[in-house]
Design an enzyme around this catalytic site. Structure first.
Site, PDB file in Angstrom:
ATOM      1  N   LYS A 176       0.848  -1.202   0.000  1.00  0.00           N
ATOM      2  CA  LYS A 176       0.000   0.000   0.000  1.00  0.00           C
ATOM      3  C   LYS A 176       0.881   1.249   0.000  1.00  0.00           C
ATOM      4  O   LYS A 176       1.652   1.474   0.931  1.00  0.00           O
ATOM      5  CB  LYS A 176      -0.920  -0.022   1.226  1.00  0.00           C
ATOM      6  CG  LYS A 176      -1.846  -1.235   1.243  1.00  0.00           C
ATOM      7  CD  LYS A 176      -2.745  -1.270   2.457  1.00  0.00           C
ATOM      8  CE  LYS A 176      -1.982  -1.428   3.747  1.00  0.00           C
ATOM      9  NZ  LYS A 176      -2.857  -1.761   4.886  1.00  0.00           N
ATOM     10  N   THR A 209      -8.725   9.419   8.364  1.00  0.00           N
ATOM     11  CA  THR A 209      -8.449   8.156   7.663  1.00  0.00           C
ATOM     12  C   THR A 209      -8.234   6.995   8.630  1.00  0.00           C
ATOM     13  O   THR A 209      -7.637   5.989   8.263  1.00  0.00           O
ATOM     14  CB  THR A 209      -7.211   8.307   6.773  1.00  0.00           C
ATOM     15  OG1 THR A 209      -6.101   8.758   7.589  1.00  0.00           O
ATOM     16  CG2 THR A 209      -7.447   9.315   5.656  1.00  0.00           C
ATOM     17  N   GLY A 211      -8.557   3.674  10.385  1.00  0.00           N
ATOM     18  CA  GLY A 211      -9.168   2.407  10.000  1.00  0.00           C
ATOM     19  C   GLY A 211      -8.983   2.020   8.550  1.00  0.00           C
ATOM     20  O   GLY A 211      -9.536   1.010   8.100  1.00  0.00           O
ATOM     21  N   THR A 212      -8.182   2.785   7.807  1.00  0.00           N
ATOM     22  CA  THR A 212      -8.026   2.514   6.376  1.00  0.00           C
ATOM     23  C   THR A 212      -7.513   1.105   6.109  1.00  0.00           C
ATOM     24  O   THR A 212      -8.048   0.373   5.264  1.00  0.00           O
ATOM     25  CB  THR A 212      -7.055   3.532   5.743  1.00  0.00           C
ATOM     26  OG1 THR A 212      -7.481   4.848   6.081  1.00  0.00           O
ATOM     27  CG2 THR A 212      -7.014   3.389   4.253  1.00  0.00           C
ATOM     28  N   GLY A 213      -6.446   0.704   6.810  1.00  0.00           N
ATOM     29  CA  GLY A 213      -5.841  -0.599   6.560  1.00  0.00           C
ATOM     30  C   GLY A 213      -6.760  -1.755   6.913  1.00  0.00           C
ATOM     31  O   GLY A 213      -6.870  -2.734   6.161  1.00  0.00           O
ATOM     32  N   CYS A 214      -7.440  -1.639   8.050  1.00  0.00           N
ATOM     33  CA  CYS A 214      -8.390  -2.679   8.468  1.00  0.00           C
ATOM     34  C   CYS A 214      -9.497  -2.810   7.431  1.00  0.00           C
ATOM     35  O   CYS A 214      -9.905  -3.917   7.057  1.00  0.00           O
ATOM     36  CB  CYS A 214      -9.020  -2.325   9.817  1.00  0.00           C
ATOM     37  SG  CYS A 214      -7.859  -1.928  11.125  1.00  0.00           S
TER      38      CYS A 214
END
Length: 266
Positions: A176, A209, A211-214
Site C-alpha cells: 500500500k 483516515t 481504520g483505512t488498513g483494516c
C-alpha cells in the site's frame, strides 16, 4: 427463505472508538454484503486521539472463539489484524493453516496515531508463521520497513518491497503506497511475483483516515469469500476504501474514521 451471504471471519483487536479493528471489519463486511464474524485478540481503550491502553486476551480465549465459529458455522475467508504478541501470532497461524480458505493478513504494527500494536518480539513470528499462510498480505510502507528493512521512497521501491514480503511465503503481496511522499494518486502494487497490478486512485485531502488498513483488508477478504479472484477482489476493495476515505468524518478532537457506510448516504 433468503440465501445465506458469504461468511467472513476477522481475527483482530477491538477499537472502542469504532473506527478501526474489529468494529471497522464488521462494518466493512456488512457494507459489502457478507456475514462478518469475529475473534477478538485484544481490547484497546482508543479514541480519536490515540490508544490509551491495550490488553491482549489469553491464547485459550482466542482459540475458543475461533473453534466456536469455524467448527459450527464455517467460514469462506479470514482476515487477520492486530495480534499483539508472538504467542498470539503463532496460535492464530496454527489455527489458520488447516482451514483451507483464503486468508488476508494485515500485519498491523502501529496505529494511525503511531501507537504500537504489535510487540517487537512478535515480528519474527509474523515473518515465519503468519505470512506463509496468507493468500494476500497487505502491509503499508511502515510495516514493510518493520518486517523487511526495505525503505520505500518511490514506486520502483514498491517492487523491492513486494519481493521482500513474498520471500516470506504469502501467495500475493499488496503493497500500500498511500504513505508515499508525493504524487496526486494513492498507488498500490499487487503482485504474486509474476503478474503485477498497479492500482491508482485519487488522493483525497482528508485527514480523517482512521481504520483505512483494516477496512481494505476486510474488503479484500469479503471479495475472496464471494469467489472473486485475488486481483478483482483487491480492485473492488480499493474502490470501496477510496470512497470511504473521501467520506471520512471528524470525530472527537483527533483523527476521525473513514466512512464505512458511504455508499448508503445520499
Amino acid at each position: 427463505m433468503t440465501s445465506r451471504p458469504p461468511l467472513v471471519l476477522t481475527v483482530a483487536g477491538s477499537d472502542s472508538g469504532g473506527g478501526a479493528g474489529i468494529q471497522a471489519d464488521l462494518k466493512t463486511m456488512l457494507a459489502l454484503g457478507v456475514h462478518g464474524m469475529s475473534v477478538i485478540t485484544a481490547v484497546t481503550a482508543q479514541n480519536s486521539r490515540g490508544v490509551h491502553g491495550a490488553w491482549e486476551l489469553p491464547e485459550e480465549a482466542v482459540r475458543a472463539q475461533f473453534r466456536a465459529v469455524v467448527d459450527d458455522i464455517g467460514v469462506q475467508a479470514v482476515k487477520t489484524g492486530m495480534l499483539a504478541s508472538a504467542p498470539l501470532v503463532e496460535a492464530v497461524a496454527g489455527l489458520l493453516a488447516p482451514v483451507g480458505v483464503p486468508v488476508v493478513v494485515d500485519p498491523v504494527g502501529v496505529s494511525k496515531h503511531g501507537d504500537p500494536l504489535l510487540a517487537a518480539s512478535a515480528l519474527d513470528s509474523v515473518r515465519t508463521k503468519l505470512l506463509p499462510v496468507a493468500t494476500v498480505a497487505t502491509p503499508n510502507l511502515d510495516e514493510v520497513a518493520q518486517l523487511t528493512g526495505v525503505v520505500v521512497a518511490d514506486e520502483p521501491g514498491m517492487r523491492r518491497a513486494a519481493d521482500a514480503i513474498l520471500a516470506y511465503g504469502p501467495r500475493w503481496a499488496l503493497i500500500k503506497g498511500g504513505h508515499l511522499p508525493s504524487g496526486e494518486d494513492a498507488v498500490d502494487l499487487l503482485t504474486d511475483g509474476s503478474e503485477e497490478h498497479w492500482l491508482r486512485a485519487p488522493r483525497h485531502d482528508n485527514r480523517h483516515t482512521h481504520g483505512t488498513g483494516c477496512t481494505l483488508a476486510s474488503a479484500v477478504a469479503s471479495g475472496l469469500a464471494k469467489g472473486l479472484p485475488v486481483p478483482e477482489a483487491v480492485r473492488q476493495a480499493k474502490t470501496y476504501v477510496t470512497g470511504a476515505i473521501a467520506a471520512g468524518f471528524s470525530l472527537g478532537a483527533g483523527i476521525g474514521p473513514v466512512d464505512h457506510g458511504w455508499r448508503f448516504r445520499g
